[in-house]
Design a protein around this motif. Sequence first.
Motif, PDB file in Angstrom:
ATOM      1  N   PHE A  10       0.808  -1.221   0.000  1.00 60.66           N
ATOM      2  CA  PHE A  10       0.000   0.000   0.000  1.00 60.66           C
ATOM      3  C   PHE A  10       0.842   1.273   0.000  1.00 60.66           C
ATOM      4  O   PHE A  10       1.875   1.358   0.656  1.00 60.66           O
ATOM      5  CB  PHE A  10      -0.894   0.045   1.234  1.00 60.66           C
ATOM      6  CG  PHE A  10      -2.173  -0.728   1.113  1.00 60.66           C
ATOM      7  CD1 PHE A  10      -2.469  -1.500   0.014  1.00 60.66           C
ATOM      8  CD2 PHE A  10      -3.091  -0.682   2.134  1.00 60.66           C
ATOM      9  CE1 PHE A  10      -3.656  -2.206  -0.083  1.00 60.66           C
ATOM     10  CE2 PHE A  10      -4.286  -1.387   2.057  1.00 60.66           C
ATOM     11  CZ  PHE A  10      -4.561  -2.142   0.947  1.00 60.66           C
ATOM     12  N   ASP A  11       0.333   2.262  -0.721  1.00 62.02           N
ATOM     13  CA  ASP A  11       0.737   3.643  -0.541  1.00 62.02           C
ATOM     14  C   ASP A  11      -0.474   4.343   0.083  1.00 62.02           C
ATOM     15  O   ASP A  11      -1.497   3.696   0.354  1.00 62.02           O
ATOM     16  CB  ASP A  11       1.172   4.296  -1.855  1.00 62.02           C
ATOM     17  CG  ASP A  11       0.086   4.290  -2.931  1.00 62.02           C
ATOM     18  OD1 ASP A  11      -1.114   4.176  -2.603  1.00 62.02           O
ATOM     19  OD2 ASP A  11       0.429   4.404  -4.115  1.00 62.02           O
ATOM     20  N   ALA A  12      -0.382   5.627   0.331  1.00 57.67           N
ATOM     21  CA  ALA A  12      -1.456   6.345   1.027  1.00 57.67           C
ATOM     22  C   ALA A  12      -2.780   6.292   0.260  1.00 57.67           C
ATOM     23  O   ALA A  12      -3.834   6.052   0.860  1.00 57.67           O
ATOM     24  CB  ALA A  12      -1.042   7.791   1.283  1.00 57.67           C
ATOM     25  N   ILE A  13      -2.750   6.521  -1.029  1.00 54.32           N
ATOM     26  CA  ILE A  13      -3.982   6.544  -1.832  1.00 54.32           C
ATOM     27  C   ILE A  13      -4.672   5.174  -1.812  1.00 54.32           C
ATOM     28  O   ILE A  13      -5.885   5.078  -1.644  1.00 54.32           O
ATOM     29  CB  ILE A  13      -3.688   6.980  -3.283  1.00 54.32           C
ATOM     30  CG1 ILE A  13      -3.201   8.421  -3.313  1.00 54.32           C
ATOM     31  CG2 ILE A  13      -4.898   6.796  -4.176  1.00 54.32           C
ATOM     32  CD1 ILE A  13      -4.226   9.454  -2.913  1.00 54.32           C
ATOM     33  N   THR A  14      -3.897   4.109  -1.956  1.00 57.53           N
ATOM     34  CA  THR A  14      -4.470   2.763  -1.928  1.00 57.53           C
ATOM     35  C   THR A  14      -5.052   2.456  -0.555  1.00 57.53           C
ATOM     36  O   THR A  14      -6.132   1.870  -0.440  1.00 57.53           O
ATOM     37  CB  THR A  14      -3.408   1.718  -2.312  1.00 57.53           C
ATOM     38  OG1 THR A  14      -2.830   2.088  -3.560  1.00 57.53           O
ATOM     39  CG2 THR A  14      -4.023   0.333  -2.436  1.00 57.53           C
ATOM     40  N   ALA A  15      -4.358   2.855   0.494  1.00 57.91           N
ATOM     41  CA  ALA A  15      -4.832   2.615   1.867  1.00 57.91           C
ATOM     42  C   ALA A  15      -6.154   3.328   2.114  1.00 57.91           C
ATOM     43  O   ALA A  15      -7.126   2.723   2.582  1.00 57.91           O
ATOM     44  CB  ALA A  15      -3.780   3.073   2.873  1.00 57.91           C
ATOM     45  N   ILE A  16      -6.201   4.604   1.804  1.00 54.18           N
ATOM     46  CA  ILE A  16      -7.420   5.389   2.037  1.00 54.18           C
ATOM     47  C   ILE A  16      -8.566   4.861   1.185  1.00 54.18           C
ATOM     48  O   ILE A  16      -9.688   4.691   1.659  1.00 54.18           O
ATOM     49  CB  ILE A  16      -7.157   6.890   1.754  1.00 54.18           C
ATOM     50  CG1 ILE A  16      -6.200   7.466   2.795  1.00 54.18           C
ATOM     51  CG2 ILE A  16      -8.448   7.684   1.691  1.00 54.18           C
ATOM     52  CD1 ILE A  16      -6.745   7.549   4.200  1.00 54.18           C
ATOM     53  N   GLY A  17      -8.295   4.597  -0.083  1.00 53.98           N
ATOM     54  CA  GLY A  17      -9.341   4.087  -0.964  1.00 53.98           C
ATOM     55  C   GLY A  17      -9.887   2.743  -0.513  1.00 53.98           C
ATOM     56  O   GLY A  17     -11.100   2.523  -0.517  1.00 53.98           O
ATOM     57  N   SER A  18      -8.998   1.856  -0.099  1.00 55.47           N
ATOM     58  CA  SER A  18      -9.429   0.525   0.330  1.00 55.47           C
ATOM     59  C   SER A  18     -10.299   0.587   1.577  1.00 55.47           C
ATOM     60  O   SER A  18     -11.372  -0.028   1.628  1.00 55.47           O
ATOM     61  CB  SER A  18      -8.210  -0.362   0.587  1.00 55.47           C
ATOM     62  OG  SER A  18      -7.496  -0.578  -0.596  1.00 55.47           O
TER      63      SER A  18
END
Length: 149
Positions: free
Chosen positions: A24-32
């Motif tokens: 994960f990067d930040a965008i993937t973490a938040i989106g997930s």
Amino acid sequence: MRASDLENGFLRYLGNHGRAVDKFDAITAIGSMTMFYAYHRVTEVDIDNDGDMLLFQWGIYGSDQQEFVYDITRQVITGSGDDDSIRQLSLTLHYPTTATSQSLGNGSRWCPHPEQAETFLALVAHHPATTHVGSAHPYRIQVTFNHAG
């Protein structure tokens, strides 16, 4: 799903969508976490009275002030609101502290209802903390599931 199954439900959701937390990067973490929140309900909460919310947090924490923390937490309240009935599923990304991260300070934003998840996701995606960490890979990623107290 029951509140006690929240962590397993999230990990199953990630697996079903081909996502691995360690990538994960930040965008993937938040989106997930936001999409899991938007579409997967906890049954024993009062959703219209803050029983199931998302919390985005960022900042420099800890006694040594050496890491910038970027966090998305799902909080569910299953009973009277005492510490034993509040559970939090957190996805926390840790980055080295920089001059820019120090200038961001510490802060948080709440998403009080799944109907607001898309608006919340757009706000977080364009937040200065998200811009700061961008697509950088954190040096540590944690998934925790605990009682709030």
